[in-house]
Design a protein around this motif. Structure first.
Motif, PDB file in Angstrom:
ATOM      1  N   PHE A   1       0.843  -1.189   0.000  1.00 31.82           N
ATOM      2  CA  PHE A   1       0.000   0.000   0.000  1.00 31.82           C
ATOM      3  C   PHE A   1       0.886   1.250   0.000  1.00 31.82           C
ATOM      4  CE2 PHE A   1      -4.281  -1.494   1.947  1.00 31.82           C
ATOM      5  CZ  PHE A   1      -4.308  -2.559   1.047  1.00 31.82           C
ATOM      6  N   PRO A   2       0.573   2.243  -0.826  1.00 30.75           N
ATOM      7  CA  PRO A   2       1.353   3.491  -0.821  1.00 30.75           C
ATOM      8  C   PRO A   2       1.179   4.223   0.507  1.00 30.75           C
ATOM      9  CG  PRO A   2       0.026   3.294  -2.821  1.00 30.75           C
ATOM     10  CD  PRO A   2      -0.458   2.246  -1.878  1.00 30.75           C
TER      11      PRO A   2
ATOM     12  N   GLN B   1      -9.517   0.704  -2.529  1.00 32.44           N
ATOM     13  CA  GLN B   1      -9.117  -0.472  -1.754  1.00 32.44           C
ATOM     14  C   GLN B   1      -8.326  -0.073  -0.525  1.00 32.44           C
ATOM     15  OE1 GLN B   1      -6.660  -3.277  -3.873  1.00 32.44           O
ATOM     16  NE2 GLN B   1      -6.265  -4.508  -2.046  1.00 32.44           N
ATOM     17  N   VAL B   2      -7.383   0.851  -0.666  1.00 30.91           N
ATOM     18  CA  VAL B   2      -6.570   1.290   0.467  1.00 30.91           C
ATOM     19  C   VAL B   2      -7.454   1.905   1.546  1.00 30.91           C
ATOM     20  CG1 VAL B   2      -4.756   2.873   1.215  1.00 30.91           C
ATOM     21  CG2 VAL B   2      -4.527   1.657  -0.965  1.00 30.91           C
ATOM     22  N   HIS B   3      -8.348   2.797   1.155  1.00 31.36           N
ATOM     23  CA  HIS B   3      -9.205   3.474   2.130  1.00 31.36           C
ATOM     24  C   HIS B   3     -10.156   2.503   2.812  1.00 31.36           C
ATOM     25  CE1 HIS B   3      -8.531   7.923   1.252  1.00 31.36           C
ATOM     26  NE2 HIS B   3      -7.711   7.291   0.420  1.00 31.36           N
ATOM     27  N   ALA B   4     -10.753   1.598   2.046  1.00 32.34           N
ATOM     28  CA  ALA B   4     -11.715   0.661   2.631  1.00 32.34           C
ATOM     29  C   ALA B   4     -11.031  -0.314   3.579  1.00 32.34           C
ATOM     30  CB  ALA B   4     -12.446  -0.094   1.520  1.00 32.34           C
ATOM     31  N   GLU B   5      -9.883  -0.821   3.176  1.00 32.77           N
ATOM     32  CA  GLU B   5      -9.186  -1.805   4.002  1.00 32.77           C
ATOM     33  C   GLU B   5      -8.662  -1.170   5.289  1.00 32.77           C
ATOM     34  OE1 GLU B   5      -6.021  -5.132   2.692  1.00 32.77           O
ATOM     35  OE2 GLU B   5      -7.548  -4.655   1.186  1.00 32.77           O
TER      36      GLU B   5
ATOM     37  N   ASN C   1     -16.084   4.046   1.284  1.00 32.34           N
ATOM     38  CA  ASN C   1     -17.461   3.592   1.092  1.00 32.34           C
ATOM     39  C   ASN C   1     -17.860   3.582  -0.381  1.00 32.34           C
ATOM     40  OD1 ASN C   1     -18.878   3.235   3.842  1.00 32.34           O
ATOM     41  ND2 ASN C   1     -17.711   5.122   4.111  1.00 32.34           N
ATOM     42  N   TYR C   2     -16.863   3.375  -1.232  1.00 30.68           N
ATOM     43  CA  TYR C   2     -17.113   3.437  -2.672  1.00 30.68           C
ATOM     44  C   TYR C   2     -18.146   2.416  -3.138  1.00 30.68           C
ATOM     45  CZ  TYR C   2     -14.378  -0.818  -3.358  1.00 30.68           C
ATOM     46  OH  TYR C   2     -13.928  -2.122  -3.317  1.00 30.68           O
TER      47      TYR C   2
END
Length: 345
Positions: free
Chosen positions: A99-100, A155-159, A224-225
Protein backbone atom coordinates in the motif's frame (compact mmCIF):
# COMPACT_ATOMS: atom_id res chain seq x y z
CA UNK A 1 19.83 -19.75 1.56
CA UNK A 2 17.86 -16.51 1.17
CA UNK A 3 14.36 -16.87 -0.30
CA UNK A 4 13.83 -15.23 -3.69
CA UNK A 5 12.91 -11.56 -3.38
CA UNK A 6 10.89 -10.21 -6.33
CA UNK A 7 10.84 -6.60 -7.37
CA UNK A 8 8.03 -4.78 -5.56
CA UNK A 9 6.66 -1.29 -5.86
CA UNK A 10 8.75 0.66 -3.34
CA UNK A 11 11.96 2.65 -2.92
CA UNK A 12 14.87 1.45 -5.08
CA UNK A 13 17.11 0.66 -2.12
CA UNK A 14 14.86 -2.25 -1.05
CA UNK A 15 17.48 -4.97 -1.50
CA UNK A 16 20.00 -3.07 0.63
CA UNK A 17 17.35 -2.60 3.31
CA UNK A 18 16.85 -6.34 3.63
CA UNK A 19 20.37 -6.63 5.03
CA UNK A 20 19.40 -4.35 7.91
CA UNK A 21 16.86 -6.84 9.22
CA UNK A 22 19.46 -8.20 11.64
CA UNK A 23 18.74 -5.20 13.85
CA UNK A 24 15.31 -6.60 14.76
CA UNK A 25 14.60 -7.65 18.33
CA UNK A 26 14.72 -11.34 19.20
CA UNK A 27 11.04 -12.15 19.65
CA UNK A 28 8.89 -15.19 20.37
CA UNK A 29 6.93 -16.96 17.62
CA UNK A 30 3.14 -16.86 17.42
CA UNK A 31 0.48 -17.96 14.95
CA UNK A 32 -2.45 -16.14 13.41
CA UNK A 33 -5.55 -16.86 11.45
CA UNK A 34 -8.29 -15.02 9.63
CA UNK A 35 -7.84 -11.28 9.74
CA UNK A 36 -7.74 -10.82 13.51
CA UNK A 37 -4.37 -11.08 15.18
CA UNK A 38 -3.49 -12.60 18.53
CA UNK A 39 -0.68 -10.04 18.59
CA UNK A 40 -1.00 -7.20 21.05
CA UNK A 41 0.92 -4.00 20.44
CA UNK A 42 -0.29 -1.36 22.91
CA UNK A 43 0.41 2.13 21.64
CA UNK A 44 1.46 5.20 23.56
CA UNK A 45 -1.46 6.98 21.90
CA UNK A 46 -2.03 8.26 18.39
CA UNK A 47 -1.63 6.46 15.10
CA UNK A 48 1.87 5.63 13.90
CA UNK A 49 2.52 4.48 10.35
CA UNK A 50 5.52 2.25 9.69
CA UNK A 51 6.35 2.38 5.95
CA UNK A 52 7.73 -0.53 3.97
CA UNK A 53 11.39 0.42 4.26
CA UNK A 54 11.13 0.75 8.03
CA UNK A 55 9.30 -2.57 8.35
CA UNK A 56 12.03 -4.31 6.39
CA UNK A 57 14.84 -2.64 8.33
CA UNK A 58 13.48 -2.88 11.87
CA UNK A 59 10.79 -5.52 12.02
CA UNK A 60 11.99 -8.31 9.74
CA UNK A 61 14.32 -11.19 10.56
CA UNK A 62 16.18 -13.17 7.90
CA UNK A 63 16.25 -16.87 8.73
CA UNK A 64 17.30 -20.04 6.89
CA UNK A 65 15.33 -19.89 3.65
CA UNK A 66 12.71 -17.50 4.99
CA UNK A 67 11.95 -13.94 6.02
CA UNK A 68 9.90 -13.31 9.17
CA UNK A 69 7.96 -10.33 10.42
CA UNK A 70 8.70 -9.83 14.13
CA UNK A 71 6.46 -7.39 15.99
CA UNK A 72 7.57 -5.63 19.19
CA UNK A 73 4.84 -7.32 21.23
CA UNK A 74 6.26 -10.79 20.53
CA UNK A 75 4.26 -12.07 17.55
CA UNK A 76 6.21 -13.47 14.61
CA UNK A 77 4.98 -14.40 11.13
CA UNK A 78 6.65 -15.95 8.10
CA UNK A 79 6.39 -13.74 5.01
CA UNK A 80 5.86 -15.02 1.49
CA UNK A 81 8.49 -13.27 -0.62
CA UNK A 82 7.69 -14.69 -4.06
CA UNK A 83 4.49 -14.70 -6.09
CA UNK A 84 5.64 -18.13 -7.35
CA UNK A 85 5.06 -19.58 -3.89
CA UNK A 86 2.32 -22.29 -3.96
CA UNK A 87 0.34 -20.30 -1.39
CA UNK A 88 -0.22 -17.55 -4.00
CA UNK A 89 -3.03 -18.81 -6.20
CA UNK A 90 -3.04 -15.77 -8.48
CA UNK A 91 0.33 -14.32 -9.55
CA UNK A 92 -1.27 -11.09 -10.76
CA UNK A 93 1.29 -9.01 -12.63
CA UNK A 94 4.20 -10.95 -11.13
CA UNK A 95 5.03 -8.63 -8.21
CA UNK A 96 3.79 -7.76 -4.73
CA UNK A 97 2.47 -4.21 -4.39
CA UNK A 98 2.49 -2.70 -0.89
CA UNK A 99 0.00 0.00 0.00
CA UNK A 100 1.35 3.49 -0.82
CA UNK A 101 2.23 5.28 2.41
CA UNK A 102 0.78 8.60 1.19
CA UNK A 103 -2.57 6.96 0.46
CA UNK A 104 -2.63 5.24 3.85
CA UNK A 105 -2.08 8.62 5.48
CA UNK A 106 -4.82 10.12 3.34
CA UNK A 107 -7.20 7.33 4.38
CA UNK A 108 -6.45 7.96 8.05
CA UNK A 109 -7.10 11.64 7.53
CA UNK A 110 -10.61 10.82 6.32
CA UNK A 111 -11.62 8.88 9.46
CA UNK A 112 -14.35 10.79 11.33
CA UNK A 113 -13.74 9.18 14.72
CA UNK A 114 -11.40 10.10 17.63
CA UNK A 115 -9.06 7.17 17.01
CA UNK A 116 -6.01 9.08 18.26
CA UNK A 117 -6.97 8.36 21.85
CA UNK A 118 -7.16 4.63 21.08
CA UNK A 119 -3.68 4.36 19.58
CA UNK A 120 -2.43 1.99 16.91
CA UNK A 121 0.70 1.08 14.97
CA UNK A 122 0.04 0.60 11.25
CA UNK A 123 2.60 -1.62 9.51
CA UNK A 124 2.68 -1.47 5.70
CA UNK A 125 3.92 -4.95 4.82
CA UNK A 126 6.25 -5.60 1.88
CA UNK A 127 5.01 -9.20 1.56
CA UNK A 128 1.94 -11.13 2.78
CA UNK A 129 2.02 -13.41 5.83
CA UNK A 130 1.91 -17.13 5.18
CA UNK A 131 -0.49 -17.51 8.11
CA UNK A 132 -2.98 -15.16 6.46
CA UNK A 133 -2.64 -13.40 3.12
CA UNK A 134 -5.12 -10.66 3.99
CA UNK A 135 -4.66 -7.47 5.95
CA UNK A 136 -5.28 -8.01 9.65
CA UNK A 137 -5.64 -6.21 12.96
CA UNK A 138 -5.22 -6.86 16.67
CA UNK A 139 -5.23 -4.74 19.82
CA UNK A 140 -3.24 -1.64 18.88
CA UNK A 141 -1.82 -3.05 15.64
CA UNK A 142 -2.78 -3.11 11.94
CA UNK A 143 -0.97 -5.08 9.25
CA UNK A 144 -1.71 -3.90 5.71
CA UNK A 145 -0.92 -6.74 3.33
CA UNK A 146 0.20 -6.20 -0.28
CA UNK A 147 -1.61 -7.61 -3.29
CA UNK A 148 -0.38 -8.91 -6.61
CA UNK A 149 -1.58 -5.80 -8.45
CA UNK A 150 -1.42 -2.09 -7.71
CA UNK A 151 -4.11 -1.34 -5.12
CA UNK A 152 -6.74 1.22 -6.01
CA UNK A 153 -7.29 4.23 -3.79
CA UNK A 154 -10.67 2.81 -2.86
CA UNK A 155 -9.12 -0.47 -1.75
CA UNK A 156 -6.57 1.29 0.47
CA UNK A 157 -9.20 3.47 2.13
CA UNK A 158 -11.71 0.66 2.63
CA UNK A 159 -9.19 -1.80 4.00
CA UNK A 160 -7.59 0.71 6.35
CA UNK A 161 -10.97 1.83 7.72
CA UNK A 162 -12.13 -1.76 8.26
CA UNK A 163 -8.99 -2.82 10.09
CA UNK A 164 -9.05 0.36 12.17
CA UNK A 165 -12.58 -0.64 13.16
CA UNK A 166 -11.12 -3.80 14.68
CA UNK A 167 -8.61 -1.76 16.71
CA UNK A 168 -11.39 0.50 17.98
CA UNK A 169 -13.51 -2.50 18.95
CA UNK A 170 -10.67 -4.21 20.83
CA UNK A 171 -9.99 -1.00 22.78
CA UNK A 172 -13.47 0.39 23.38
CA UNK A 173 -15.85 -2.57 23.14
CA UNK A 174 -13.85 -5.57 24.40
CA UNK A 175 -15.54 -8.94 24.67
CA UNK A 176 -15.57 -8.58 28.46
CA UNK A 177 -18.01 -5.66 28.13
CA UNK A 178 -21.11 -7.83 28.02
CA UNK A 179 -23.56 -5.01 28.56
CA UNK A 180 -22.02 -3.08 25.69
CA UNK A 181 -22.15 -6.08 23.38
CA UNK A 182 -25.75 -6.83 24.36
CA UNK A 183 -26.67 -3.28 23.41
CA UNK A 184 -24.74 -3.46 20.13
CA UNK A 185 -26.29 -6.81 19.17
CA UNK A 186 -29.77 -5.49 19.88
CA UNK A 187 -29.21 -2.37 17.80
CA UNK A 188 -27.70 -4.39 14.96
CA UNK A 189 -30.30 -7.16 15.03
CA UNK A 190 -27.71 -9.89 15.60
CA UNK A 191 -28.93 -11.31 18.91
CA UNK A 192 -29.13 -14.87 17.54
CA UNK A 193 -25.85 -16.27 18.88
CA UNK A 194 -26.31 -19.50 16.94
CA UNK A 195 -26.06 -17.47 13.73
CA UNK A 196 -23.81 -14.60 14.79
CA UNK A 197 -20.76 -15.79 16.70
CA UNK A 198 -16.98 -15.89 16.34
CA UNK A 199 -17.06 -19.39 14.86
CA UNK A 200 -19.61 -18.47 12.20
CA UNK A 201 -18.85 -17.71 8.57
CA UNK A 202 -16.68 -14.62 8.30
CA UNK A 203 -19.43 -12.13 7.46
CA UNK A 204 -21.54 -13.26 10.44
CA UNK A 205 -18.86 -12.75 13.07
CA UNK A 206 -19.76 -9.86 15.41
CA UNK A 207 -16.21 -8.45 15.29
CA UNK A 208 -16.37 -8.31 11.49
CA UNK A 209 -19.81 -6.70 11.54
CA UNK A 210 -18.52 -4.04 13.94
CA UNK A 211 -15.48 -3.35 11.73
CA UNK A 212 -17.71 -3.01 8.67
CA UNK A 213 -20.05 -0.69 10.56
CA UNK A 214 -17.06 1.43 11.55
CA UNK A 215 -15.87 1.61 7.93
CA UNK A 216 -19.31 2.59 6.66
CA UNK A 217 -20.06 5.15 9.38
CA UNK A 218 -16.67 6.77 9.93
CA UNK A 219 -14.60 6.06 6.82
CA UNK A 220 -14.33 8.64 4.07
CA UNK A 221 -16.08 8.57 0.69
CA UNK A 222 -13.43 6.33 -0.89
CA UNK A 223 -13.76 3.81 1.95
CA UNK A 224 -17.46 3.59 1.09
CA UNK A 225 -17.11 3.44 -2.67
CA UNK A 226 -19.09 0.19 -2.92
CA UNK A 227 -22.08 1.41 -0.93
CA UNK A 228 -22.42 -2.09 0.54
CA UNK A 229 -21.33 -4.28 3.44
CA UNK A 230 -19.48 -7.58 3.57
CA UNK A 231 -22.72 -9.10 4.90
CA UNK A 232 -25.44 -8.12 2.38
CA UNK A 233 -28.14 -9.59 4.63
CA UNK A 234 -27.75 -6.78 7.16
CA UNK A 235 -29.17 -3.27 6.76
CA UNK A 236 -26.66 -0.53 6.08
CA UNK A 237 -25.46 0.96 9.38
CA UNK A 238 -26.73 4.41 8.43
CA UNK A 239 -30.22 2.93 8.36
CA UNK A 240 -30.00 1.48 11.89
CA UNK A 241 -31.48 3.88 14.43
CA UNK A 242 -29.14 4.60 17.32
CA UNK A 243 -26.13 2.73 15.92
CA UNK A 244 -24.04 5.76 15.02
CA UNK A 245 -24.75 7.36 18.39
CA UNK A 246 -23.76 4.16 20.19
CA UNK A 247 -20.42 4.00 18.39
CA UNK A 248 -19.75 7.72 18.80
CA UNK A 249 -20.32 7.33 22.54
CA UNK A 250 -17.55 4.71 22.58
CA UNK A 251 -15.20 7.28 21.09
CA UNK A 252 -16.22 9.92 23.59
CA UNK A 253 -15.47 7.54 26.45
CA UNK A 254 -11.85 7.36 25.24
CA UNK A 255 -11.41 11.13 25.21
CA UNK A 256 -9.86 11.65 28.70
CA UNK A 257 -6.47 10.34 27.66
CA UNK A 258 -4.50 13.00 29.51
CA UNK A 259 -2.23 10.35 30.96
CA UNK A 260 1.52 10.18 30.70
CA UNK A 261 4.57 8.36 31.96
CA UNK A 262 7.96 9.95 32.63
CA UNK A 263 10.69 9.29 31.80
CA UNK A 264 9.60 7.00 28.98
CA UNK A 265 11.49 4.89 27.93
CA UNK A 266 13.00 4.34 31.36
CA UNK A 267 15.69 2.09 32.83
CA UNK A 268 14.65 2.69 36.43
CA UNK A 269 11.70 4.20 38.27
CA UNK A 270 8.90 5.76 36.26
CA UNK A 271 6.27 8.26 37.32
CA UNK A 272 2.70 7.71 36.12
CA UNK A 273 0.02 10.40 36.01
CA UNK A 274 -3.64 9.68 35.23
CA UNK A 275 -6.83 11.78 35.32
CA UNK A 276 -8.79 11.55 38.56
CA UNK A 277 -11.97 10.49 36.77
CA UNK A 278 -10.26 7.45 35.30
CA UNK A 279 -9.24 5.76 38.51
CA UNK A 280 -10.00 5.20 42.16
CA UNK A 281 -6.36 5.53 43.10
CA UNK A 282 -5.25 2.19 41.68
CA UNK A 283 -3.76 1.06 38.37
CA UNK A 284 -2.54 -2.24 36.95
CA UNK A 285 0.72 -2.87 35.12
CA UNK A 286 0.20 -5.48 32.39
CA UNK A 287 2.62 -7.21 30.04
CA UNK A 288 1.91 -7.30 26.30
CA UNK A 289 0.04 -10.61 26.71
CA UNK A 290 -2.41 -8.90 29.07
CA UNK A 291 -1.09 -10.60 32.23
CA UNK A 292 -1.09 -8.56 35.42
CA UNK A 293 2.44 -7.74 36.54
CA UNK A 294 1.66 -5.49 39.47
CA UNK A 295 -1.06 -3.32 41.01
CA UNK A 296 -0.06 0.18 42.10
CA UNK A 297 -1.68 2.47 44.64
CA UNK A 298 -1.70 6.24 44.17
CA UNK A 299 1.16 8.10 45.86
CA UNK A 300 -0.46 11.50 45.61
CA UNK A 301 -3.12 13.68 44.06
CA UNK A 302 -2.61 17.01 42.41
CA UNK A 303 -4.21 19.24 39.78
CA UNK A 304 -7.05 16.80 39.23
CA UNK A 305 -4.80 13.80 38.69
CA UNK A 306 -3.57 10.70 40.44
CA UNK A 307 0.18 10.19 40.72
CA UNK A 308 1.80 6.75 40.79
CA UNK A 309 5.35 5.45 40.87
CA UNK A 310 6.65 2.17 39.48
CA UNK A 311 10.14 0.86 40.13
CA UNK A 312 10.08 -1.67 37.29
CA UNK A 313 9.43 -4.63 39.58
CA UNK A 314 6.62 -7.18 39.68
CA UNK A 315 4.38 -8.06 42.62
CA UNK A 316 7.08 -10.39 44.00
CA UNK A 317 9.64 -7.57 44.03
CA UNK A 318 11.58 -8.98 41.07
CA UNK A 319 12.78 -6.68 38.30
CA UNK A 320 10.78 -7.34 35.15
CA UNK A 321 12.31 -8.08 31.77
CA UNK A 322 12.93 -5.25 29.29
CA UNK A 323 10.04 -4.59 26.95
CA UNK A 324 6.71 -2.80 26.67
CA UNK A 325 4.23 -2.68 29.54
CA UNK A 326 0.74 -1.27 29.67
CA UNK A 327 -0.72 0.85 32.46
CA UNK A 328 -4.46 0.25 32.75
CA UNK A 329 -7.04 2.08 34.78
CA UNK A 330 -10.82 1.92 34.52
CA UNK A 331 -13.37 4.25 35.98
CA UNK A 332 -16.29 6.51 35.19
CA UNK A 333 -14.35 8.20 32.39
CA UNK A 334 -13.64 4.90 30.65
CA UNK A 335 -10.43 2.98 30.18
CA UNK A 336 -7.16 4.87 30.34
CA UNK A 337 -4.20 3.07 28.80
CA UNK A 338 -0.59 4.13 28.67
CA UNK A 339 2.52 2.44 27.35
CA UNK A 340 5.73 2.25 29.39
CA UNK A 341 8.90 0.97 27.73
CA UNK A 342 11.75 -0.60 29.70
CA UNK A 343 14.70 -0.91 27.28
CA UNK A 344 17.59 -3.33 27.78
CA UNK A 345 20.21 -2.16 30.27
Amino acid sequence: MRPPVPEIAMAPRLRETLHLAATCLALLPAGAGGNELPARLPSAGGLRIHPVEEVLALYCVQGPGRLDLALPGGARFELITSVDDPAIANRGDGSFHPFPEAEVRAALGQIAFPVGAVGADVFILPYPRRAGLESAAGPGVILLSPGVREPSREQVHAELAHELGHVVQFALLPDADRAGWDRYRQLRGITDTDLYNESAVHANRPHEIFAEDFRALFGGPLANYSGSLENPGLPLPGQVAGLRGFMEALGQSSAPAAAFAHPNPTRGAVGLVLPLGASQGEVEILDVAGRRVRTLQAEGVGAGRWSFGWDGRNAAGERVAPGAYLVRSRGGAGAVLRLVVLPPS
